[in-house]
Scaffold this motif. Structure first.
Motif, PDB file in Angstrom:
ATOM      1  N   TRP A  63       0.878  -1.271   0.023  1.00  0.00           N
ATOM      2  CA  TRP A  63       0.133  -0.131   0.100  1.00  0.00           C
ATOM      3  C   TRP A  63       1.001   1.323  -0.009  1.00  0.00           C
ATOM      4  O   TRP A  63       0.395   2.293  -0.617  1.00  0.00           O
ATOM      5  CB  TRP A  63      -0.766  -0.068   1.277  1.00  0.00           C
ATOM      6  CG  TRP A  63      -2.030   0.992   1.233  1.00  0.00           C
ATOM      7  CD1 TRP A  63      -1.769   2.344   1.672  1.00  0.00           C
ATOM      8  CD2 TRP A  63      -3.355   1.132   0.671  1.00  0.00           C
ATOM      9  NE1 TRP A  63      -2.724   3.027   1.673  1.00  0.00           N
ATOM     10  CE2 TRP A  63      -3.826   2.454   0.850  1.00  0.00           C
ATOM     11  CE3 TRP A  63      -4.099   0.238  -0.162  1.00  0.00           C
ATOM     12  CZ2 TRP A  63      -4.956   3.007   0.455  1.00  0.00           C
ATOM     13  CZ3 TRP A  63      -5.243   0.552  -0.398  1.00  0.00           C
ATOM     14  CH2 TRP A  63      -5.756   1.796  -0.170  1.00  0.00           C
ATOM     15  N   GLY A 124      -4.755   3.070   4.312  1.00  0.00           N
ATOM     16  CA  GLY A 124      -4.401   1.731   4.239  1.00  0.00           C
ATOM     17  C   GLY A 124      -4.015   0.984   5.505  1.00  0.00           C
ATOM     18  O   GLY A 124      -4.387  -0.319   5.392  1.00  0.00           O
ATOM     19  N   GLU A 232      -9.631  -1.608  -3.844  1.00  0.00           N
ATOM     20  CA  GLU A 232      -8.383  -1.553  -4.199  1.00  0.00           C
ATOM     21  C   GLU A 232      -8.206  -1.259  -5.492  1.00  0.00           C
ATOM     22  O   GLU A 232      -7.089  -0.537  -6.065  1.00  0.00           O
ATOM     23  CB  GLU A 232      -7.643  -2.849  -3.857  1.00  0.00           C
ATOM     24  CG  GLU A 232      -6.383  -2.888  -3.754  1.00  0.00           C
ATOM     25  CD  GLU A 232      -5.541  -4.130  -4.692  1.00  0.00           C
ATOM     26  OE1 GLU A 232      -4.311  -4.215  -4.618  1.00  0.00           O
ATOM     27  OE2 GLU A 232      -6.369  -4.919  -4.800  1.00  0.00           O
ATOM     28  N   LYS A 236      -5.693   1.564  -7.382  1.00  0.00           N
ATOM     29  CA  LYS A 236      -4.599   1.200  -8.414  1.00  0.00           C
ATOM     30  C   LYS A 236      -4.936   2.255  -9.610  1.00  0.00           C
ATOM     31  O   LYS A 236      -3.961   2.634 -10.278  1.00  0.00           O
ATOM     32  CB  LYS A 236      -4.631  -0.250  -8.705  1.00  0.00           C
ATOM     33  CG  LYS A 236      -4.256  -1.063  -7.604  1.00  0.00           C
ATOM     34  CD  LYS A 236      -3.972  -2.497  -7.880  1.00  0.00           C
ATOM     35  CE  LYS A 236      -5.216  -3.150  -8.273  1.00  0.00           C
ATOM     36  NZ  LYS A 236      -5.104  -4.705  -8.505  1.00  0.00           N
ATOM     37  N   SER A 244      -0.549  -4.663  -7.173  1.00  0.00           N
ATOM     38  CA  SER A 244      -0.285  -3.951  -6.098  1.00  0.00           C
ATOM     39  C   SER A 244       1.360  -4.414  -5.663  1.00  0.00           C
ATOM     40  O   SER A 244       2.045  -3.780  -5.033  1.00  0.00           O
ATOM     41  CB  SER A 244      -0.983  -4.387  -4.702  1.00  0.00           C
ATOM     42  OG  SER A 244      -0.744  -5.782  -4.563  1.00  0.00           O
ATOM     43  N   LEU A 255      -1.660  -7.874  -1.740  1.00  0.00           N
ATOM     44  CA  LEU A 255      -2.827  -7.142  -1.393  1.00  0.00           C
ATOM     45  C   LEU A 255      -3.786  -7.660  -2.723  1.00  0.00           C
ATOM     46  O   LEU A 255      -4.862  -7.480  -2.383  1.00  0.00           O
ATOM     47  CB  LEU A 255      -2.634  -5.511  -1.394  1.00  0.00           C
ATOM     48  CG  LEU A 255      -3.344  -4.631  -1.036  1.00  0.00           C
ATOM     49  CD1 LEU A 255      -3.971  -4.908   0.556  1.00  0.00           C
ATOM     50  CD2 LEU A 255      -2.962  -3.272  -1.090  1.00  0.00           C
ATOM     51  N   ASP A 256      -3.481  -7.877  -3.749  1.00  0.00           N
ATOM     52  CA  ASP A 256      -4.383  -8.133  -4.867  1.00  0.00           C
ATOM     53  C   ASP A 256      -4.974  -9.178  -4.333  1.00  0.00           C
ATOM     54  O   ASP A 256      -6.144  -9.652  -4.941  1.00  0.00           O
ATOM     55  CB  ASP A 256      -3.641  -8.347  -6.014  1.00  0.00           C
ATOM     56  CG  ASP A 256      -3.021  -7.285  -6.598  1.00  0.00           C
ATOM     57  OD1 ASP A 256      -3.565  -6.014  -6.623  1.00  0.00           O
ATOM     58  OD2 ASP A 256      -1.771  -7.069  -7.301  1.00  0.00           O
ATOM     59  N   ASP A 259      -7.612  -8.625  -1.034  1.00  0.00           N
ATOM     60  CA  ASP A 259      -8.373  -7.328  -0.902  1.00  0.00           C
ATOM     61  C   ASP A 259      -9.761  -7.587  -0.557  1.00  0.00           C
ATOM     62  O   ASP A 259     -10.359  -6.790   0.305  1.00  0.00           O
ATOM     63  CB  ASP A 259      -8.259  -6.274  -2.121  1.00  0.00           C
ATOM     64  CG  ASP A 259      -8.575  -7.209  -3.229  1.00  0.00           C
ATOM     65  OD1 ASP A 259      -9.092  -8.234  -3.373  1.00  0.00           O
ATOM     66  OD2 ASP A 259      -8.583  -6.730  -4.478  1.00  0.00           O
TER      67      ASP A 259
END
Length: 282
Positions: A63, A124, A232, A236, A244, A255-256, A259
């Motif tokens: 993040w 974040g 998210e 992006k 990410s 994170l992808d 999320d």
């Protein structure tokens, strides 16, 4: 902890050879990760907490890399401190206090990192810490923690798979074309159906009091997970970044992958602690 298919590809056209190879890489990565994750979930306790903290620290690092700041090192350190402080507070004082600490670190990270989007930078650590709190709280339930954790995780996995399958096979109107052009309403409905069935199956195996209510809750969890995914995706898109990170071959960043779960887990925990308790659903 998403599945090997992603709702972002829900309405994609038939894949050429290169993209088919990428899909195979994603499946192989998931097959390697899944046993590790499931073993830690089964063990629970500090084994799972170590995995959750590691994932959360990697997620907040991504993040910080995603949202520009003027003092990146300070943003990284304060974000990591927020994650650890949230978990320690959860263990020592409970979920309410932990959420308060996570919210406080929005300000701490924003001031430490600086930059034009410092508030978003601070959000974040709250986003990730709230997911950590929700997941740990669910697993720590004395009688049904394992089943509840698996219920949450498998519902999100099923959401991704169902959204991918329905989006590709049906297509149709876009869900949020300005944020994630490949998501469709058909994909969302497919994700809800898949999540509902997965939740119902876990509830039946676990001997839950109301499996049909568990089906409905899981279906709604799919909507919440998709909202987390879209959040998210919007960040992006704001910075014109595709993934990410590049930690997981074929998947992008941690994170992808988590999320949707980061949002679905605390919402499910809140439901279980309030309405769920009142109606004795589990």
């Amino acid at each position: 902890m998403k599945s090997s298919t992603d709702g972002n590809a829900a309405s994609a056209p038939p894949q050429p050879a290169g993209k088919a190879g990428d899909l195979k890489l994603r499946v192989l990565s998931a097959l390697v990760m899944a046993p590790v994750v499931l073993a830690a979930v089964w063990a629970g306790g500090w084994v799972l907490r170590a995995l959750l903290v590691a994932a959360a620290l990697l997620a907040v690092a991504e993040w910080v890399n995603l949202v520009p700041s003027t003092r990146r090192s300070a943003a990284l350190l304060s974000s990591g401190a927020g994650v650890v402080a949230s978990l320690v507070t959860l263990i020592a004082l409970g979920a309410g206090a932990a959420v308060g600490v996570a919210a406080l670190f929005i300000l701490v990270v924003a001031l430490a990192g600086g930059g034009r989007d410092r508030t978003l930078l601070g959000i974040g650590v709250f986003y990730v810490s709230l997911g950590l709190i929700g997941l740990d709280w669910l697993r720590d339930r004395p009688d049904d923690g394992l089943a509840l954790f698996l219920y949450a995780m498998l519902a999100v996995w099923a959401t991704d798979i169902g959204a991918y399958a329905a989006g590709r096979s049906i297509g149709g109107p876009k869900l949020a074309p300005r944020i994630s052009p490949k998501k469709t309403w058909a994909g969302l409905i497919g994700g809800m159906v898949s999540a509902g069935l997965a939740g119902w199956a876990v509830a039946e195996v676990a001997g839950a009091a109301q499996p049909l209510l568990a089906l409905l809750v899981a279906a709604m969890s799919a909507v919440v997970a998709q909202a987390g995914d879209l959040f998210e995706s919007a960040v992006k898109r704001r910075y014109d970044i595709k993934d990410s990170g590049h930690l997981i071959p074929g998947h992008g960043g941690i994170l992808d992958r988590i999320d949707g779960l980061l949002v679905a887990a605390p919402v499910l925990a809140l439901f279980h602690a309030t309405i769920g308790t009142a109606v004795s659903w589990w």
